[in-house]
Each structure stands twice: as structure tokens, then as C-alpha cells.
Design a protein around this motif. Structure first.
Motif, mmCIF file in Angstrom:
data_model
loop_
_atom_site.group_PDB
_atom_site.id
_atom_site.type_symbol
_atom_site.label_atom_id
_atom_site.label_comp_id
_atom_site.label_asym_id
_atom_site.label_seq_id
_atom_site.Cartn_x
_atom_site.Cartn_y
_atom_site.Cartn_z
ATOM 1 N N THR A 134 0.786 -1.391 0.283
ATOM 2 C CA THR A 134 0.090 -0.096 -0.082
ATOM 3 C C THR A 134 0.890 1.282 -0.009
ATOM 4 O O THR A 134 2.200 1.231 0.229
ATOM 5 C CB THR A 134 -0.982 0.090 1.238
ATOM 6 N N TYR A 135 0.308 2.386 -0.270
ATOM 7 C CA TYR A 135 1.032 3.457 -0.413
ATOM 8 C C TYR A 135 1.657 4.063 1.033
ATOM 9 O O TYR A 135 2.766 4.543 1.247
ATOM 10 C CB TYR A 135 0.040 4.779 -0.545
ATOM 11 N N PHE B 113 6.807 -3.080 -5.491
ATOM 12 C CA PHE B 113 5.458 -2.243 -5.899
ATOM 13 C C PHE B 113 5.600 -1.742 -7.204
ATOM 14 O O PHE B 113 6.438 -1.054 -7.577
ATOM 15 C CB PHE B 113 5.740 -1.141 -4.779
ATOM 16 N N THR C 298 -3.132 2.617 -7.970
ATOM 17 C CA THR C 298 -2.106 1.544 -7.975
ATOM 18 C C THR C 298 -2.059 0.732 -6.630
ATOM 19 O O THR C 298 -1.729 -0.604 -6.633
ATOM 20 C CB THR C 298 -0.817 2.094 -7.915
ATOM 21 N N ASP C 299 -2.595 1.011 -5.427
ATOM 22 C CA ASP C 299 -2.624 0.151 -4.255
ATOM 23 C C ASP C 299 -4.000 -0.164 -4.169
ATOM 24 O O ASP C 299 -4.179 -0.523 -2.699
ATOM 25 C CB ASP C 299 -1.844 1.172 -2.988
ATOM 26 N N ARG C 300 -4.867 -0.394 -5.091
ATOM 27 C CA ARG C 300 -6.133 -1.092 -5.039
ATOM 28 C C ARG C 300 -7.028 -0.380 -4.324
ATOM 29 O O ARG C 300 -8.075 -0.991 -3.728
ATOM 30 C CB ARG C 300 -5.567 -2.305 -4.290
ATOM 31 N N ARG D 150 -10.090 0.423 -0.215
ATOM 32 C CA ARG D 150 -8.964 -0.514 -0.908
ATOM 33 C C ARG D 150 -9.680 -1.862 -0.624
ATOM 34 O O ARG D 150 -10.202 -2.374 0.298
ATOM 35 C CB ARG D 150 -7.972 -0.076 -0.090
ATOM 36 N N ARG E 36 -2.439 -5.153 3.326
ATOM 37 C CA ARG E 36 -1.200 -5.868 2.459
ATOM 38 C C ARG E 36 -1.312 -7.424 2.491
ATOM 39 O O ARG E 36 -2.250 -8.013 3.117
ATOM 40 C CB ARG E 36 -0.070 -5.698 3.453
#
Length: 867
Positions: free
Chosen positions: A150-151, A316, A445-447, A528, A538
Motif C-alpha cells: 500500500t502507499y 511495488f 495503484t494500491d488497490r 481499498r 497488505r
């Protein structure tokens, strides 16, 4: 008016924006302080979004064979041609080419239409050019296409490694998070990139490896991990393939990287000696004939050390488009099914077929992007639908792709712009809603799933993309399966299908949102995935994968050279990429004068030694050729690029700079696993373009150039254009009147035939409306001043002494020019980037101009020392 929360339509960071209509079609845009992706920050492109919502160039009505028509006629025609083509030649004779610019709901309907009802997997997307190698690498290692982290990991890492990613320019908001972590907790930054980019400014280490050699570097890292005793044996008890991966890695050498052993050893020491490591990778990894192997070489190092799925750790992939991830989720790639299900898996196919109540599901992958357009060229694909993308410019071998589309029996294009390089080739044009007019969701990008909300009415007859597809599907007899009332209804169906995928043990499961009401959908906050039995966070800290045996995989990978080999005819390698303030083929960003002011024309970056050897001088033009195409570009001489390598940006088109279509030079070599083309290592040759004259023109009206080279950009008062030619016009006034289409305007003409200089200004009602400057060498003018069309003596090409010239745009967020910054440095004694920011605001928003400010400061100090 109250603000509406929505999402920026540019890169995969997925920044939240607050949109406020200003009346008369205008829009005020600010960063959303409550969105987890950006916390209120926006980059230069996001900050200028309000300048891109005008109707200039918009397609406002359906067109068939170049004539405007009504929706019913256009849709009936599309449905009839597709139906007849399928009846005569089978479902694989039609194809759909989608885009990461589409919302998830649009993508879902397109995938359902093609794979479930037409019965072909010939639906692919421009995301194939962006992140397909990551998808393939993830599936090999994890069993499915899962972004592990994740970010927040960027905030918690002790070391961030950028591989093939100019994060400072291409994902500035994420870069700011890395820099904040660096300042707050001492996070180290390593950049692995052939070029010295803006991201290197704050780096603790830069590894300028040779193009295409990433696998050799990370194989050395894996070997060093084992030699240092840094393996996580507990984690490796969940991993298959370690011994084979290590044995293959040991057989590689660092020679292909072109790096010194000391530099590689330092990289390995930093990586191994830092527990919390995030390795960010992007197009420099993905866009390669060995892209999937590059991804797995990086993932292998994280699996070997157990540095995955825990805070501040993991590989990532950062994506290039706002909804590349959403397209992956709904099966927008030719080799996938919806919700991360597998098209080759019979049980998965049956489940999707039954859920959709579809007549058929193809049993194997369809044509990936490069092969799809080759099939169009061969006549195998006879009906083609392109949505929100510009393949006549962006695909490798772009000239051949352009010819293929032109020669296709029947081509439909759904677009917002009437005259892209692809739009002008269509038999049918369908007017689409633009980003501020759309309603649905995107995944970053991080769902994180975010809402895209409509804030402006769609102009003319423009309609949402999903509506285009659904209406054609109904006319083809697919009826109630496409009887959607709105995007919320599509989202619910997508979420329900993901629950079936969850039942198969897939990672993508948002079934917790399957019963969401229209009002709840309207108010949906960023979420997310997964959103089901567990909440999004995660993945893989426990070593459990999505393979059938639940074990992770390390994949043996060995370095192999880029597909095309250099030869005496083509001695250079061509690297391609983005610039700071433009996006894809500039359909949107080219509407903003301040975004165009930073870099207003296509260029090629060339090493000083190569420039000397070729007789290329600064700011002259360079002719670049490859086995597949030709380009003419402005020379930028810089040691930021390795000797023997060139760099050129991807953004210019036949509409903005016909000789700058860089993908015409890129061969269609692809990765054998992902089908992603190699856009970073084409072979090419370069030589000086022998221009007899160079020109610069400004005009309040569109211009019609006919010379050998031109590049146009918007200005605050109209347009600005760089020009050059190999034949000097016989009469400069006639040439200028033709360029500006001003046969009768009052003219002021100054020429010096002996020096080859001409300067012309044209007036209507005593107001300057156009001007042309020409000479035998690149022109030293105050372009940004001249582009304001001042009514003073414009032919001097310089601002009056009492009117400071801001110079070329450096900070696009706040409109601060180079000269303004230099003046402040000299007059106010500014010594740091922070001091410049405090005085002028430059560099205080997205920060992507900070490296350039630092360079100005360093050059100023060097001049002072020399004096």
C-alpha cells in the motif's frame, strides 16, 4: 457552488480532487485533503485540470463516414456491421481495443460484451503497453495479479529503490511521500535508471545501468543476499523454486549492466542491510521483451528475504493510467477473465458464463495489442472498436498500425476528440463523455477504489462509454443482459461476480459492496480491496499465495539482451518515456498553455560525445531513423543520457508535431509471457537534420504549416509554433500569409537576405494577430513574451526593458518562469530550493520542478565561483 469529490484522470496514483463548477463550463480544481492517495496535493497536470474542460476539438455528435448523424442511426449501423461480420467470418473476426482511461463500469460492460456475448477474447487494452509484464510476473509468483503493498509502505520504508521509474515526474505525489519519509525518518533512496532523471536529485545512490540489464542487476542482488546469510529461511519454507532461482542468478554476471562492481556492491549492501525495503518499478521494467523476467527478478529478492506484506516492505508496481488497475480487475486484457479469474480454467469460465447467462465464453486468450493490430493489417480482424485511446500514435510500429486501421473493413472509435490520429481513420465516430462528465469508479495503484463523479453536463450528444456498448449489444440481440440504468447498477453486478471469484479463492473480492444502493454508491468513500470477509490491506506476509498449493513461487530468470541487436546501420538504443507536464498523446494537456510552456516540442536527448561525433549542435534538429520509422526532433545535449543511447518523449502526434511520433521508431518486439512491447530499447540511427532555416510563429488563429518540421502548442493568446525547413521560401511574406491564412492583413516586414533573416508581423484593426521569425540558425527569442502577442514592437523578439520576461516555464503549478527564479536568486541572494519556494512558491506544490530549481542554484553558484 458546492464542491464535488472526484478523482484525477491522469496517472495511477489516483489522487482525489475537489471540483467546483465556475459557470460557462469552467471548473475550479483543488486537491482533496481527505483522499488517502494525495492528502490534498496535486501535481502540475492535476492542478491545471480546470484549463482542459473546454469544448475545443470536442466530438459532439455521432459521425458515419464523416457526416454527423443521430444516435439511433449510428448505433444501428455499428450493430449491423458487427453482426454481419460475426455471421460471415466468426466471432474472432471482430476486436475491441480499450483503455485505462475508461471507468471500471465501462470496462466491465466491454468485457462482458466481447467475452460473454460476442464470444471472442479479442479485447485488449492500452494497459498492455503499460503494466502487462507486472500482471504476468505477479501471476507467476503469487498465483494472481495482486499488488502486495500500500502507499503507507512508502511512509514506513527505510529504503526505497526506484527501478525504471522517474517517480518525480511521472508520479510526483508518490515521490513527495518518499521525500517526506526521507526528511522525517531518514529513508534512503536509490534510483536504478539508465538516465539521470529528476528522481536522482534526492537519491543517495544512482545506478545508470545499460538499457535492458535489470535482471542481471537483481540476480546479483539475490546472489549477494545468499552470500551475506540474509535469507529468511522461515519465509522460504512457504516458497517453491528458491534453489533453481538462486542457481540461475549465480550464473549471471554484472557485465551486461555496464556498472562498476563497487557501485553494484554498494547497492547490494544498502538493500541487504536495510530491513524495510520497498522496490518501486514502472515502465523501465515493464516495457521490455524481458519485462516479466525483470518483475520476477525483483520479486525474487523480496521473497528470499521475506520482505513482503509487512509495513515498509515489498515490490511495488506503479501504474501509468488512472484505471489500469480497474481494467485488470474486470478482465480487460485478452488473456484474463473478470475478477482475476483465469480464461484457461474451465471451472472459472463456466462460473462466469452462468453468472452472465452468456451464450459462450472463449476457451483461450485472444489477441494481445501488438498481434491484434497485425491481425487487422492482415484482414483477419475485419471489424474493430477502439475506445478512448490513440493506437495510431502509441503502439509500436505506429506507421504500420495507422495503415492497418485505415485499411480495416470497419472501424468504430468512441472518443471525446474529433481529430486524433486514430479518430480521423474511423468509419464511425461515437461522442463520449469526458472525465468531468463521467460517473463511476476507478482503482489506483494500491488497490483503492475511488469514485469518479460527474460535475459538468456532457456537451452535445456525448454519452458514457458503457452506454455506447450496451446500446450496440441490445441491437445485436443481447437484450436484458445489457439493460443497465446507471453505473451503480453495473458496479453492483461487478461486485457480485467478484464474490464468485472469492469463492474460488481469488484475491479480488468486493462482494461486500454488492448490495450497495444508488445513494450509497453516490456517497462511496475511497475503499481499498478486498472488501468482503477481510478488509483491504497488505498481502503475503504469511507466505500464503493464490497458487493451488498456496505456496509462493520464485522464478528462475536469466538476463537476455533486448530483442533487437545494434548494428552499424543502427548503432544507438532509443529509450522512450514521458515528460513532466504532458500526458499520453496530449488530447487533454495540450489544451493548457501553462502545461505546454515547459517543453513545447518533441526532443531527443543525446550524450555530448555522440553529439560531437555526429556534428549536432544544441537546439538544432536531429533525424532519427529505425527499421520501422523516422522522426525529426529538437536536440537536447546532455550527459544525463548514457553514450550510445538516446531518449525521446512519447507525447507528440500528427496533430501536434507530425515528425515527432516517436512510436513509429519502435519495433513490435514483445515479451513472450506478457505480450508487452519493448518500448525502451529500439535500435536506431541519428544524424543532423540539415535545415536551411528555423522559425518561430505565434498567432491568435490556427496555423497551417507546410514545411519539413513543425510543432504547435497553445499559448495564452492562441498558438505558438516551432518550424524548420530544408528549402528557403522564395517570398517570406507569401509564405507567412499562407501559414496564417491572412491574405489581406496589414503586414510589417523586415528581411535581411544576406543574413537569411526574416521577421513579419500581421495586424487587423491595429491589433497584432500573428508574427513569424525566421533565420538560418535556431532563434534566440523571448518566446514566452512574444507568445503574448504584445502590441509593442514585436519584431525585436524581446520584451521592453520595463517589462520583465519570465522566461521559459519552470514551475507549471504556479506559472513561474526560469528568468523570474534567476532574478530572485541573484537579487535576493537565495541559496536553497526552500528559499526559492518561500519567495516565489515555485516547487511548493507537487515538487516536480525542484530538481530544475536546484540546477539553477548550482549553476548560479558555479558562475559566482568562476567570477
Amino acid at each position: 457552488m458546492s464542491s464535488v469529490r472526484s478523482t484525477c484522470p491522469y496517472c495511477g496514483v489516483g489522487c482525489g480532487v475537489l471540483l467546483t463548477p465556475k459557470g460557462a463550463g469552467g471548473l475550479d480544481v483543488k486537491g482533496d485533503p481527505d483522499h488517502p492517495a494525495n492528502r490534498g496535493r496535486l501535481c502540475s497536470k492535476g492542478s491545471a485540470l480546470g484549463e482542459t474542460v473546454g469544448l475545443a476539438g470536442r466530438l459532439l455528435a455521432p459521425r458515419v463516414d464523416g457526416q454527423d448523424t443521430d444516435w439511433n442511426s449510428a448505433l444501428d449501423h455499428v450493430a449491423d456491421r458487427f453482426s454481419r461480420t460475426i455471421a460471415e467470418h466468426g466471432p474472432d473476426s471482430v476486436a475491441f481495443y480499450a483503455s485505462g482511461q475508461m471507468l471500471t463500469e465501462d470496462y466491465y460492460v466491454a468485457n462482458k460484451f466481447m467475452k460473454g456475448f460476442v464470444g471472442t477474447a479479442n479485447i485488449d487494452t492500452n494497459s498492455r503497453l503499460c503494466m502487462a509484464s507486472t500482471v504476468a510476473g505477479h501471476k507467476r509468483s503469487f498465483g494472481t495479479d495482486t499488488v502486495p503493498g500500500t502507499y503507507e509502505d512508502l511512509d514506513e520504508a527505510d529504503l526505497v529503490v526506484l527501478v525504471g521509474s522517474n517517480l518525480a515526474w511521472c508520479h510526483p505525489i508518490l515521490h513527495q511521500r518518499v521525500l517526506a519519509a526521507k526528511e522525517k525518518r531518514g529513508t534512503k533512496l536509490i534510483v536504478v535508471d539508465p538516465r539521470r532523471t529528476a528522481s536522482c536529485d534526492a537519491a543517495d545512490l544512482h545506478l545508470p545501468l545499460k538499457l535492458g540489464s535489470d535482471v542481471a542487476l537483481f540476480n546479483r542482488l539475490l546472489t549477494a543476499i545468499a552470500e551475506a546469510g540474509a535469507l529468511d529461511r522461515t519465509y522460504l519454507s512457504h516458497v517453491n523454486g528458491f534453489d533453481a532461482a538462486l542457481e540461475t542468478a549465480r550464473a549471471d554476471s554484472i557485465e551486461p549492466t555496464g556498472l562498476s562492481s563497487d557501485l553494484v556492491d554498494e547497492f547490494c549492501r544498502m538493500w541487504i542491510g536495510t530491513k524495510r525495503v520497498v522496490t518501486i518499478f514502472s515502465q523501465g521494467v515493464n516495457q521490455s521483451s524481458a519485462g516479466t523476467d525483470k518483475v520476477n527478478s525483483i520479486v525474487n529478492c523480496h521473497l528470499a528475504t521475506g520482505r513482503i506484506g509487512t509495513p515498509g516492505c515489498g515490490p511495488f508496481s506503479v501504474t501509468g493510467q488512472p484505471n489500469a488497475m480497474g481494467g485488470r480487475e474486470v478482465g480487460g486484457l485478452a488473456n484474463t477473465l473478470a475478477c482475476h479469474l483465469d480464461i484457461e480454467n474451465a471451472a472459472h469460465r463456466t462460473a462466469v458464463k452462468d453468472f452472465w447467462d452468456a451464450p459462450r465464453i472463449p476457451e483461450g486468450p485472444g489477441l494481445k495489442a501488438v498481434d491484434l493490430f497485425r491481425a487487422v493489417a492482415k484482414g483477419q480482424v475485419k471489424a474493430l472498436w477502439i475506445m478512448h485511446t490513440n493506437p495510431a500514435v502509441t503502439l509500436p510500429e505506429a506507421d504500420a498500425v495507422q495503415a492497418a486501421i485505415k485499411g480495416c473493413d470497419f472501424t468504430v472509435v468512441s472518443e471525446i476528440a474529433a481529430t486524433t490520429d486514430t479518430s480521423v481513420l474511423a468509419d464511425v465516430l461515437l461522442p463520449a463523455s469526458a472525465w468531468a462528465e463521467k460517473d463511476g469508479t476507478v482503482t489506483n495503484t494500491d488497490r483503492t477504489i475511488s469514485r469518479q463523479r460527474s460535475v459538468l453536463p456532457a456537451p452535445g450528444a456525448a454519452k458514457p462509454d458503457w452506454w455506447h456498448i450496451a446500446e450496440v449489444a441490445k441491437r445485436m440481440g443481447f437484450g436484458s443482459a445489457f439493460d443497465f440504468a446507471n453505473s451503480a447498477e453495473i458496479f453492483r453486478e461487478h461486485a457480485a461476480l467478484s464474490g464468485i471469484a472469492g469463492g474460488f479463492g481469488r484475491d479480488f473480492d468486493i462482494s461486500g459492496l454488492a448490495e450497495i444502493t444508488d445513494s450509497e454508491f453516490d456517497a462511496l468513500a475511497p475503499a481499498r480491496w478486498p472488501v468482503a470477509g477481510r478488509r483491504g490491506g497488505r498481502f503475503f506476509a504469511d507466505g500464503q499465495s493464490f497458487h493451488s498449493d498456496k505456496r509462493m513461487r520464485m522464478v528462475p530468470v536469466a538476463w537476455r539482451a533486448p530483442d533487437a541487436r545494434r548494428a552499424p546501420r543502427f548503432p544507438f538504443r532509443l529509450n522512450t518515456g514521458r515528460v513532466r507536464d504532458h500526458w499520453h498523446t496530449m488530447t487533454r494537456t495540450s489544451l493548457s498553455p501553462r502545461l505546454s510552456a515547459h517543453l513545447a516540442e518533441p526532443f531527443v536527448e543525446i550524450h555530448p560525445v555522440d553529439a560531437v561525433n555526429l556534428g549536432i549542435e544544441p537546439d538544432t534538429l536531429v533525424e532519427v531513423t529505425s527499421p520501422t520509422g523516422r522522426a525529426v526532433l529538437r536536440a537536447t545535449i546532455s550527459d544525463a543520457t548514457r553514450q550510445g543511447e538516446l531518449f525521446a518523449p512519447i507525447h507528440w502526434t500528427g496533430q501536434t508535431a507530425p515528425t515527432g511520433r516517436i512510436d513509429a521508431l519502435v519495433a513490435g518486439a514483445t515479451d513472450p509471457f506478457s505480450g508487452q512491447p519493448e518500448s525502451k530499447a529500439a535500435v536506431c540511427a541519428a544524424k543532423a537534420f540539415n535545415a536551411s532555416w528555423y522559425g518561430f510563429a505565434v498567432s491568435a488563429r490556427p496555423m497551417t504549416p507546410t514545411c519539413d518540421y513543425w510543432a504547435v502548442a497553445p499559448s495564452a493568446t492562441g498558438w505558438r509554433m516551432e518550424l524548420a525547413g530544408q528549402t528557403i521560401p522564395a517570398d517570406w511574406e507569401d509564405a507567412a500569409r499562407n501559414l496564417f491564412d491572412l491574405p489581406d492583413a496589414q503586414a510589417q516586414v523586415v528581411t535581411d537576405p544576406a543574413r537569411g533573416v526574416a521577421r513579419l508581423a500581421f495586424y487587423e484593426n491595429d491589433l497584432l494577430i500573428s508574427a513569424l521569425f525566421a533565420g538560418p540558425k535556431p532563434l534566440g527569442l523571448m518566446r514566452d513574451y512574444v507568445a503574448t502577442l504584445p502590441n509593442e514592437d514585436v519584431l525585436t523578439g524581446r520584451a521592453p526593458a520595463d517589462r520583465p520576461d519570465p522566461g521559459p516555464m519552470l514551475c507549471a503549478c504556479f506559472g513561474v518562469g526560469v528568468n523570474t527564479i534567476l532574478t530572485a536568486i541573484e537579487s535576493d541572494g537565495l541559496m536553497t530550493v526552500e528559499a526559492v519556494g518561500a519567495a516565489l512558491a515555485a516547487g511548493t506544490n507537487c515538487g516536480s520542478c525542484r530538481p530544475e530549481i536546484a540546477t539553477l542554484l548550482a549553476n548560479s553558484r558555479a558562475r559566482e565561483a568562476a567570477e
